[in-house]
Design an enzyme around this catalytic site. Structure first.
Site, short mmCIF file in Angstrom:
data_model
loop_
_atom_site.label_atom_id
_atom_site.label_comp_id
_atom_site.label_asym_id
_atom_site.label_seq_id
_atom_site.Cartn_x
_atom_site.Cartn_y
_atom_site.Cartn_z
N GLN A 200 -11.92 -34.34 1.92
CA GLN A 200 -10.85 -34.24 0.93
C GLN A 200 -9.59 -33.61 1.52
O GLN A 200 -8.48 -34.04 1.22
CB GLN A 200 -11.33 -33.41 -0.27
N PRO A 227 -19.12 -33.33 -4.28
CA PRO A 227 -19.60 -34.72 -4.36
C PRO A 227 -20.65 -34.99 -3.29
O PRO A 227 -20.53 -34.51 -2.16
CB PRO A 227 -18.33 -35.54 -4.09
N HIS A 416 -10.39 -28.67 -12.82
CA HIS A 416 -10.05 -29.08 -11.46
C HIS A 416 -8.86 -30.03 -11.46
O HIS A 416 -7.99 -29.95 -10.58
CB HIS A 416 -11.25 -29.76 -10.78
#
Length: 463
Positions: A200, A227, A416
């Site tokens: 990310q 994730p 988030h």
């Protein structure tokens, strides 16, 4: 549609509000999703009391953003004119500066590693020197953990930047980016820290590099509070590639808690600019598929039990589709340690992908793991959005950097996502709006996230 006003939550952050507010017409913007602390009180008039004009009245009501009640965080309705585009005006101004550095408070809103990832990636892409204070102040163990430090180091290496305060436990760092050059780079958490979170922070940077990049990311591939690599490959990858870029993600070895030891190789070429996306049509669900896996000492029966329990749960709501969840045992030479879990993906007629997932752990019944994933999927399908809760915030940084207007229909806006929007707006010229979708059933909690991207141009790439 007006959202319900609820009694004040005793742990909520309180903001000053006017006594009354004109009713909001259908189709106008949703209430602001701002969780900022209250502004400082008005200066004294000199008589020991404030005037009526300078003393707003408190309204002891809060508008709870969906999903935030359990976090003890309330989002308040703001005075007319003080908020626009979904966030407060003081957050729409230029970010605080310390000399030439942008100042970031890492303890507000989500208060975790996401703030560090978003701000560092944008600092690298935009060439902005950065200082982040109070890193992960919202966590029980504040400061940098191995996976956060590994993420900072790979971004530093990608651009020959300078990193100050880069050590485990540090609550403040400075970062001075250089030219993003691409090439082959390694990031190793040496723990079960998530390789997906390393991806990310690095991915936006390599998109604006001078040459192709190959990233060797080592750590946990299927970790809690992040994730799973299966989600990244099956859901994140095909959706994020709609911004007009491609990448390859090769799972060399899987790693589980607590050893880690997994490795993923990401290959990506830079782009001149990102295209906007439009994900507002959900369509109908046409496929449901997934994988239930075990590795190490665990028997394949656990994977079969997870799969069967998930299918039974989904069948209660969706009866007319074939559900294909494959039980899998990971090859011993492609996995480190012992682990189990499941991911289930629903594909729609318009190409949307929504998922539910869960990980097994000692003492947790296999049926429960399968049911958790199935219930998460069904909840994501229920709200009528085009993305699930896990993908929602991951798209924000790409929307901010893209050229043009991106629109995404989602379910309840997560904390988030609010955090990602806040810092994307702070560091770029992108403008976000979050509005309640009026097209859906009144019972659905569906929103449209719209972004006028800054149109970042890759100046490192030769024409």
């Amino acid at each position: 549609m007006e959202l319900p006003l609820l009694p004040a939550w005793r742990r909520a952050r309180r903001l000053l509000l006017p006594a009354a507010e004109p009713p909001r017409r259908a189709g106008r913007e949703a209430p602001p999703l701002c969780a900022c602390p209250a502004p400082p009180p008005a200066p004294s008039t000199g008589t020991g009391t404030s005037t009526a004009a300078s003393r707003p009245r408190l309204r002891r009501e809060t508008l709870l953003a969906p999903g935030l009640l359990r976090r003890g965080l309330a989002v308040f309705r703001a005075p007319p004119g003080s908020h626009r585009r979904g966030f407060c005006e003081r957050h729409r101004s230029s970010p605080a500066m310390d000399g030439d550095r942008v100042e970031i408070d890492g303890g507000i809103m989500e208060g975790g590693g996401q703030i560090l990832r978003v701000s560092t990636a944008l600092s690298c892409v935009l060439g902005l020197p950065l200082r982040v204070r109070r890193i992960r102040a919202g966590r029980s163990q504040p400061g940098l953990r191995p996976q956060h430090l590994s993420g900072l180091e790979i971004v530093r290496d990608l651009c020959d930047g300078k990193l100050g305060g880069g050590e485990i436990g540090s609550t403040e760092i400075t970062f001075t980016p250089g030219k993003i050059k691409g090439g082959t780079h390694i990031a190793d958490t040496k723990t079960a820290g998530s390789v997906c979170l390393l991806m990310q922070v690095a991915m936006p940077c390599v998109l604006f590099a001078a040459s192709p990049s190959e990233l060797h990311l080592k750590g946990g591939t299927n970790a809690e509070m992040a994730p799973q690599i299966d989600y990244t490959v099956m859901v994140f990858k095909p959706i994020v590639e709609k911004f007009n870029f491609k990448f390859n993600c090769d799972i060399k070895r899987r790693g589980y808690y607590p050893q880690g030891g997994g490795e993923v190789v990401v290959q990506m070429s830079p782009v001149k600019e990102l295209s906007p996306i439009n994900l507002t049509e959900r369509g109908t669900v046409t496929k449901i598929y997934g994988r239930a896996f075990v590795a190490g000492a665990l028997p394949i029966k656990l994977a079969k039990d997870m799969s069967a329990a998930a299918v039974r749960c989904i069948r209660r709501e969706i009866r007319d589709l074939y559900i294909n969840i494959q039980p899998v045992r990971e090859p011993d030479d492609q996995a480190v340690g012992t682990g189990s879990g499941i991911i289930i993906v629903a594909e729609t007629s318009t190409g949307c992908l929504l998922a539910g997932s869960s990980l097994g752990k000692r003492g947790k019944n296999a049926d429960k793991v399968g049911i958790e994933a199935a219930e998460m999927l069904l909840q994501n399908l229920k709200h009528g959005g085009t993305v699930d809760d896990s993908l929602q915030d991951q798209l924000i940084i790409f929307m901010a950097l893209a050229k043009g207007v991106s629109r995404v229909k989602s379910g309840p806006i997560t904390l988030h996502t609010q955090t990602a929007i806040h810092f994307a707006e702070q560091l770029t010229k992108a403008k976000f709006t979050v509005t309640k979708s009026e097209e859906e059933d009144p019972g659905n909690d569906t929103y449209i996230i719209e972004c006028q991207g800054m149109g970042m141009i890759n100046s490192n790439l030769e024409s």
